[in-house]
Design an enzyme around this catalytic site. Structure first.
Site, PDB file in Angstrom:
ATOM      1  N   PRO A 154       0.822  -1.217   0.000  1.00 29.21           N
ATOM      2  CA  PRO A 154       0.000   0.000   0.000  1.00 29.21           C
ATOM      3  C   PRO A 154       0.853   1.262   0.000  1.00 29.21           C
ATOM      4  CG  PRO A 154       0.049  -0.991   2.183  1.00 29.21           C
ATOM      5  CD  PRO A 154       0.820  -1.916   1.286  1.00 29.21           C
ATOM      6  N   GLY A 155       0.449   2.233  -0.771  1.00 30.49           N
ATOM      7  CA  GLY A 155       1.126   3.529  -0.770  1.00 30.49           C
ATOM      8  C   GLY A 155       0.132   4.597  -0.350  1.00 30.49           C
TER       9      GLY A 155
ATOM     10  N   CYS B  76       0.837  29.184 -15.266  1.00 29.54           N
ATOM     11  CA  CYS B  76       0.433  29.841 -16.498  1.00 29.54           C
ATOM     12  C   CYS B  76      -0.179  28.823 -17.442  1.00 29.54           C
ATOM     13  CB  CYS B  76       1.652  30.513 -17.111  1.00 29.54           C
ATOM     14  SG  CYS B  76       1.175  31.836 -18.178  1.00 29.54           S
TER      15      CYS B  76
ATOM     16  N   TYR C  81      -5.620  13.339 -13.814  1.00 27.43           N
ATOM     17  CA  TYR C  81      -6.643  12.289 -13.672  1.00 27.43           C
ATOM     18  C   TYR C  81      -8.036  12.838 -13.367  1.00 27.43           C
ATOM     19  CZ  TYR C  81      -2.179  10.315 -11.927  1.00 27.43           C
ATOM     20  OH  TYR C  81      -0.870   9.986 -11.727  1.00 27.43           O
TER      21      TYR C  81
HETATM   22  N1  LLP Z   1       3.124  -1.330  -5.988  1.00 29.77           N
HETATM   23  C1  LLP Z   1       3.377  -1.010  -7.260  1.00 29.77           C
HETATM   24  C2  LLP Z   1       4.189  -1.889  -8.063  1.00 29.77           C
HETATM   25  C3  LLP Z   1       2.888   0.185  -7.798  1.00 29.77           C
HETATM   26  O1  LLP Z   1       3.138   0.487  -9.061  1.00 29.77           O
HETATM   27  C4  LLP Z   1       2.117   1.053  -6.977  1.00 29.77           C
HETATM   28  C5  LLP Z   1       1.603   2.308  -7.501  1.00 29.77           C
HETATM   29  C6  LLP Z   1       1.882   0.682  -5.653  1.00 29.77           C
HETATM   30  C7  LLP Z   1       2.388  -0.518  -5.183  1.00 29.77           C
HETATM   31  C8  LLP Z   1       1.097   1.533  -4.696  1.00 29.77           C
HETATM   32  O2  LLP Z   1      -0.204   1.743  -5.098  1.00 29.77           O
HETATM   33  P1  LLP Z   1      -1.200   2.539  -4.115  1.00 29.77           P
HETATM   34  O3  LLP Z   1      -1.437   1.680  -2.903  1.00 29.77           O
HETATM   35  O4  LLP Z   1      -0.565   3.806  -3.760  1.00 29.77           O
HETATM   36  O5  LLP Z   1      -2.425   2.716  -4.925  1.00 29.77           O
HETATM   37  N2  LLP Z   1       0.158   8.839  -9.431  1.00 29.77           N
HETATM   38  C9  LLP Z   1      -1.093   8.108  -9.358  1.00 29.77           C
HETATM   39  C10 LLP Z   1      -0.923   6.754  -8.726  1.00 29.77           C
HETATM   40  C11 LLP Z   1       0.084   5.900  -9.442  1.00 29.77           C
HETATM   41  C12 LLP Z   1       0.315   4.600  -8.750  1.00 29.77           C
HETATM   42  C13 LLP Z   1       1.537   3.946  -9.279  1.00 29.77           C
HETATM   43  N3  LLP Z   1       1.843   2.707  -8.680  1.00 29.77           N
HETATM   44  C14 LLP Z   1      -2.116   8.940  -8.604  1.00 29.77           C
HETATM   45  O6  LLP Z   1      -1.804  10.043  -8.198  1.00 29.77           O
HETATM   46  O7  LLP Z   1      -3.252   8.516  -8.455  1.00 29.77           O
END
Ligand code: LLP
Length: 433
Positions: free
Chosen positions: A292-293, A362, A335
């Site tokens: 999780p991120g 800008c 997005y």
């Molecule tokens: N593991 C891998 C291999 C990933 O590519 C990602 C996110 C995660 C874990 C974590 O995913 P999460 O739990 O955060 O959903 N910039 C975009 C999100 C891109 C996510 C990329 N990979 C946004 O702002 O929504």
């Protein structure tokens, strides 16, 4: 009442985060400002950790996807909470190294790792390199052999699962730049190749189906597909893979109507699915990794801005211009992501206005959001945008040469700067004449 548990109201009618007055924080540190509640981050880490213990007998690891919010403090928190760390570049790895993150708990991802990155991973002794493609496999094998090492790897697999989320953050389907395809036999071919490589030890598989996902079903489906492939590998090659990394992607509440899955329920259902599938396939249950991120840091953050102007265009819309924008939060322009916002110094008043919050870049598309309910607002007010802890600071840019905001972290009611505000000298630091 609020989208995140760390938010509240104080006696002055001001928005609080981690019990602290956001208006006061804005006065102390200036705006724009990212504020993060460390206690909230640690609570999320603990919930994930405990859910693996409860439903999967602790045979797993929660790995924080540092791309969501990466700085020394974030890596240190993940380290102290006993989490692993997902890094995807030499910069994220370097940040982890700078706080002494245990290498064995690091997973190095990415679809195009450079020689420099692979070497850095080998030198630091990164626990698992998640190999994305055949060129990388061959390169890593050569590098490992020439350094007298055996690289411990997982393969990134596209399980062919379509998670219902924005196209840019959907990654499990065959048409994706990430990983090996199952359908075409590419993945099995890679497994056979790895088995004969002197510098490679294939430990398991990884998949990540997308981000900001609200249903558990696609995760269960992905787990079943991956376990099916682990069984096929055992049958066809005799190799018993021990690690299954199911990626991240758990959605968070940006708007009141969002209903994210509780971490606990996710783990309960996915653990059940894993155990059942393994029994049906006659394979041992693997060590599980989740990454999780967003859900670790997203709800813990707010961004504070000062309103510069309010431009009412009769019959069209009202623009509220703030002192940041797509340079500190590019998620709307990328997005069309929706956020809750409020006037922090009038947070107890009803939000009767409907406005567009615009940034100062800008560019017409530089918006934080449209059709946003807001309190009466005027120049000088402090606007708080909520749930900005993930993919805001980490995706910030210096577009228009705007310095990046500071990040202030709150713990036990005390504040400290964990990323200092960029200065004008930082802006020209790398320029040469
Ligand atoms: N593991 C891998 C291999 C990933 O590519 C990602 C996110 C995660 C874990 C974590 O995913 P999460 O739990 O955060 O959903 N910039 C975009 C999100 C891109 C996510 C990329 N990979 C946004 O702002 O929504």
């Amino acid at each position: 009442m609020f989208v995140s548990d760390c938010l509240g109201l104080n006696a002055l009618g001001h928005l609080t985060i981690g019990g602290r007055d956001t208006v006061e924080l804005a006065q102390t540190y200036g705006t724009p400002l990212y504020v993060m509640d460390e206690d909230e981050i640690r609570r999320a880490c603990a919930s994930y950790r405990e859910s693996i213990n409860k439903y999967y007998g602790g045979r797993g690891l929660v790995t924080y996807a540092s791309k969501a919010f990466c700085c020394k403090a974030a890596c240190k928190i993940a380290m102290e909470e006993g989490l692993g760390l997902d890094v995807v570049s030499i910069g994220e790895l370097y940040t982890a190294q700078s706080v002494g993150f245990p290498p064995e708990r690091i997973f190095f991802h990415g679809n195009n790792k450079t020689v420099q990155e692979l070497l850095a991973a080998l030198e630091y002794g990164v626990g698992q390199i998640v190999v994305d493609n055949l060129s990388e496999l061959e390169l890593l094998n050569q590098l490992a052999i020439s350094h007298n090492q055996k690289a411990s790897i997982l393969f990134r697999i596209k399980p062919g699962v379509d998670a219902h989320t924005h196209a840019f953050i959907r990654t499990g389907q065959i048409d994706s730049k990430f990983g090996f395809a199952l359908e075409t036999g590419e993945a099995l071919g890679a497994v056979r190749m790895a088995a004969g490589m002197e510098g490679i030890e294939l430990k398991g598989l990884h998949c990540h189906i997308g981000s900001q996902i609200f249903d558990i079903e696609p995760f269960e489906h992905a787990a079943e597909v991956m376990l099916g492939f682990i069984a096929e590998i055992r049958e066809k090659t005799g190799l018993a893979l021990k690690i299954l990394d199911l990626g991240g992607g758990f959605g968070i509440k940006y708007l009141p109507e969002h209903d994210p899955v509780q971490y606990d329920r996710y783990m309960m259902q996915v653990s059940e699915t894993v155990k059942k599938s393994c029994a049906a396939l006659g394979i041992n249950t693997p060590y599980i990794v989740i990454e999780p991120g967003r859900s670790i840091v997203g709800p813990a953050g707010v961004t504070l801005y000062t309103v510069g102007s309010v431009k009412e265009i009769p019959g069209v819309r009202t623009y509220v211009a703030v002192d940041g924008g797509m340079c500190d939060n590019p998620r709307y322009i990328l997005y069309q992501s929706e956020y809750e916002a409020m006037v922090a110094n009038k947070a107890s008043q009803p939000r009767l206005r409907t406005v567009t919050i615009a940034g100062k870049c800008c560019e017409s598309g530089d918006l934080i959001g449209e059709r946003m309910p807001l309190q009466e607002v005027q120049a000088g007010d402090i606007i708080a945008v909520l749930s900005t802890g993930a993919y805001n600071y980490s995706m910030a840019s210096n577009y228009n040469r705007i310095p990046k905001p500071a990040v202030v972290m709150l713990r036990d009611g005390k504040d400290r700067v964990v990323v200092r505000r960029e200065t004008l000298d930082d802006i020209i630091r790398n320029d040469l004449l």
